[in-house]
Design a protein around this motif. Structure first.
Motif, PDB file in Angstrom:
ATOM      1  N   GLU A 198       4.577  38.456  81.851  1.00  0.00           N
ATOM      2  CA  GLU A 198       4.219  38.995  83.172  1.00  0.00           C
ATOM      3  C   GLU A 198       2.777  38.650  83.510  1.00  0.00           C
ATOM      4  O   GLU A 198       2.456  38.306  84.650  1.00  0.00           O
ATOM      5  CB  GLU A 198       4.446  40.501  83.214  1.00  0.00           C
ATOM      6  N   ALA A 199       1.898  38.723  82.518  1.00  0.00           N
ATOM      7  CA  ALA A 199       0.499  38.352  82.732  1.00  0.00           C
ATOM      8  C   ALA A 199       0.392  36.873  83.097  1.00  0.00           C
ATOM      9  O   ALA A 199      -0.402  36.497  83.973  1.00  0.00           O
ATOM     10  CB  ALA A 199      -0.331  38.648  81.483  1.00  0.00           C
ATOM     11  N   CYS A 200       1.191  36.034  82.473  1.00  0.00           N
ATOM     12  CA  CYS A 200       1.207  34.598  82.817  1.00  0.00           C
ATOM     13  C   CYS A 200       1.644  34.389  84.261  1.00  0.00           C
ATOM     14  O   CYS A 200       1.017  33.624  85.003  1.00  0.00           O
ATOM     15  CB  CYS A 200       2.132  33.834  81.879  1.00  0.00           C
ATOM     16  N   ARG A 201       2.688  35.081  84.665  1.00  0.00           N
ATOM     17  CA  ARG A 201       3.170  34.968  86.057  1.00  0.00           C
ATOM     18  C   ARG A 201       2.111  35.465  87.038  1.00  0.00           C
ATOM     19  O   ARG A 201       1.854  34.837  88.066  1.00  0.00           O
ATOM     20  CB  ARG A 201       4.474  35.739  86.231  1.00  0.00           C
ATOM     21  N   ALA A 202       1.513  36.595  86.720  1.00  0.00           N
ATOM     22  CA  ALA A 202       0.472  37.145  87.594  1.00  0.00           C
ATOM     23  C   ALA A 202      -0.715  36.198  87.683  1.00  0.00           C
ATOM     24  O   ALA A 202      -1.283  35.995  88.759  1.00  0.00           O
ATOM     25  CB  ALA A 202       0.022  38.513  87.082  1.00  0.00           C
ATOM     26  N   GLY A 203      -1.077  35.609  86.562  1.00  0.00           N
ATOM     27  CA  GLY A 203      -2.179  34.652  86.542  1.00  0.00           C
ATOM     28  C   GLY A 203      -1.902  33.458  87.438  1.00  0.00           C
ATOM     29  O   GLY A 203      -2.777  33.022  88.194  1.00  0.00           O
ATOM     30  N   HIS A 245      -3.889  52.882  76.762  1.00  0.00           N
ATOM     31  CA  HIS A 245      -5.062  52.096  77.166  1.00  0.00           C
ATOM     32  C   HIS A 245      -5.728  51.390  75.989  1.00  0.00           C
ATOM     33  O   HIS A 245      -6.924  51.148  75.989  1.00  0.00           O
ATOM     34  CB  HIS A 245      -6.054  52.949  77.960  1.00  0.00           C
ATOM     35  N   GLU A 246      -4.911  51.048  74.995  1.00  0.00           N
ATOM     36  CA  GLU A 246      -5.379  50.286  73.842  1.00  0.00           C
ATOM     37  C   GLU A 246      -5.158  48.804  74.104  1.00  0.00           C
ATOM     38  O   GLU A 246      -4.132  48.409  74.683  1.00  0.00           O
ATOM     39  CB  GLU A 246      -4.614  50.693  72.582  1.00  0.00           C
ATOM     40  N   PHE A 247      -6.106  47.993  73.671  1.00  0.00           N
ATOM     41  CA  PHE A 247      -6.018  46.550  73.812  1.00  0.00           C
ATOM     42  C   PHE A 247      -4.755  46.036  73.119  1.00  0.00           C
ATOM     43  O   PHE A 247      -4.480  46.391  71.981  1.00  0.00           O
ATOM     44  CB  PHE A 247      -7.264  45.906  73.195  1.00  0.00           C
ATOM     45  N   VAL A 248      -3.993  45.192  73.827  1.00  0.00           N
ATOM     46  CA  VAL A 248      -2.805  44.562  73.262  1.00  0.00           C
ATOM     47  C   VAL A 248      -3.035  43.070  73.118  1.00  0.00           C
ATOM     48  O   VAL A 248      -2.782  42.486  72.077  1.00  0.00           O
ATOM     49  CB  VAL A 248      -1.557  44.835  74.134  1.00  0.00           C
ATOM     50  N   SER A 249      -3.540  42.454  74.191  1.00  0.00           N
ATOM     51  CA  SER A 249      -3.744  41.011  74.188  1.00  0.00           C
ATOM     52  C   SER A 249      -4.683  40.634  75.323  1.00  0.00           C
ATOM     53  O   SER A 249      -4.893  41.415  76.245  1.00  0.00           O
ATOM     54  CB  SER A 249      -2.400  40.290  74.363  1.00  0.00           C
ATOM     55  N   GLU A 250      -5.224  39.434  75.230  1.00  0.00           N
ATOM     56  CA  GLU A 250      -6.070  38.911  76.307  1.00  0.00           C
ATOM     57  C   GLU A 250      -5.631  37.492  76.596  1.00  0.00           C
ATOM     58  O   GLU A 250      -5.423  36.697  75.686  1.00  0.00           O
ATOM     59  CB  GLU A 250      -7.544  38.958  75.923  1.00  0.00           C
ATOM     60  N   LEU A 251      -5.472  37.189  77.874  1.00  0.00           N
ATOM     61  CA  LEU A 251      -4.994  35.888  78.310  1.00  0.00           C
ATOM     62  C   LEU A 251      -6.041  35.251  79.224  1.00  0.00           C
ATOM     63  O   LEU A 251      -6.171  35.639  80.378  1.00  0.00           O
ATOM     64  CB  LEU A 251      -3.667  36.055  79.061  1.00  0.00           C
ATOM     65  N   PRO A 252      -6.796  34.285  78.703  1.00  0.00           N
ATOM     66  CA  PRO A 252      -7.772  33.596  79.557  1.00  0.00           C
ATOM     67  C   PRO A 252      -7.064  32.815  80.665  1.00  0.00           C
ATOM     68  O   PRO A 252      -6.005  32.220  80.437  1.00  0.00           O
ATOM     69  CB  PRO A 252      -8.493  32.647  78.600  1.00  0.00           C
ATOM     70  N   PHE A 253      -7.648  32.809  81.846  1.00  0.00           N
ATOM     71  CA  PHE A 253      -7.052  32.054  82.941  1.00  0.00           C
ATOM     72  C   PHE A 253      -7.020  30.559  82.634  1.00  0.00           C
ATOM     73  O   PHE A 253      -6.170  29.839  83.146  1.00  0.00           O
ATOM     74  CB  PHE A 253      -7.789  32.312  84.258  1.00  0.00           C
ATOM     75  N   THR A 254      -7.916  30.078  81.798  1.00  0.00           N
ATOM     76  CA  THR A 254      -7.879  28.657  81.442  1.00  0.00           C
ATOM     77  C   THR A 254      -6.593  28.319  80.693  1.00  0.00           C
ATOM     78  O   THR A 254      -6.104  27.203  80.793  1.00  0.00           O
ATOM     79  CB  THR A 254      -9.103  28.253  80.592  1.00  0.00           C
ATOM     80  N   VAL A 255      -6.039  29.275  79.978  1.00  0.00           N
ATOM     81  CA  VAL A 255      -4.763  29.056  79.301  1.00  0.00           C
ATOM     82  C   VAL A 255      -3.634  29.028  80.326  1.00  0.00           C
ATOM     83  O   VAL A 255      -2.734  28.190  80.261  1.00  0.00           O
ATOM     84  CB  VAL A 255      -4.510  30.149  78.235  1.00  0.00           C
ATOM     85  N   VAL A 256      -3.695  29.938  81.297  1.00  0.00           N
ATOM     86  CA  VAL A 256      -2.663  30.006  82.336  1.00  0.00           C
ATOM     87  C   VAL A 256      -2.645  28.718  83.162  1.00  0.00           C
ATOM     88  O   VAL A 256      -1.597  28.141  83.412  1.00  0.00           O
ATOM     89  CB  VAL A 256      -2.884  31.214  83.265  1.00  0.00           C
ATOM     90  N   PHE A 257      -3.822  28.261  83.584  1.00  0.00           N
ATOM     91  CA  PHE A 257      -3.916  27.114  84.478  1.00  0.00           C
ATOM     92  C   PHE A 257      -4.038  25.791  83.749  1.00  0.00           C
ATOM     93  O   PHE A 257      -3.899  24.735  84.351  1.00  0.00           O
ATOM     94  CB  PHE A 257      -5.139  27.233  85.395  1.00  0.00           C
TER      95      PHE A 257
END
Length: 87
Positions: free
Chosen positions: A33-38, A64-76
Motif C-alpha cells: 500500500e505504501a508503494c502504491r501511495a508513493g 504507533h511503533e515503527f514497522v518499515s520505512e520506504l524511501p521514495f527513491t525506491v518507489v520511483f
C-alpha cells in the motif's frame, strides 16, 4: 484487521503524521500500500521540482511503533532521484 499509519518523512522538516491510517491484513500488504501511495505522489515531486531522495514513507502499526520505512527513491527508482536532484 490491523491498522497501519503511513507517515511522510522529510529529512529537513521531520515527520508529517498520518492520523487516519488504513486497515491492512498484514505488514506485507501495508508495504505494498505504501508503494502504491508513493507512486500516486510522484506527480507532486515533479510539479514542485523536488527530489524524492529527501522523502520516505514511514509505516507504523496501531501502537504507533515503527514497522518499515520506504524511501521514495525506491518507489520511483534511482533515475528519477538523479534527474530531479537539486543543483
Amino acid at each position: 484487521m490491523p491498522r497501519f499509519f503511513f507517515h511522510i518523512r522529510d529529512v529537513r522538516l521531520g515527520l508529517s503524521r498520518d492520523e487516519l491510517g488504513l486497515d491492512c491484513p498484514d505488514v506485507e500488504a501495508a508495504y505494498l500500500e505504501a508503494c502504491r501511495a508513493g507512486l500516486d505522489l510522484r506527480h507532486e515531486f515533479v510539479a514542485r521540482g523536488q527530489s524524492p531522495q529527501d522523502f520516505s514513507i514511514v509505516i507504523a502499526n496501531a501502537a504507533h511503533e515503527f514497522v518499515s520505512e520506504l524511501p521514495f527513491t525506491v518507489v520511483f527508482g534511482h533515475r528519477m532521484a538523479k534527474n530531479n536532484a537539486h543543483p
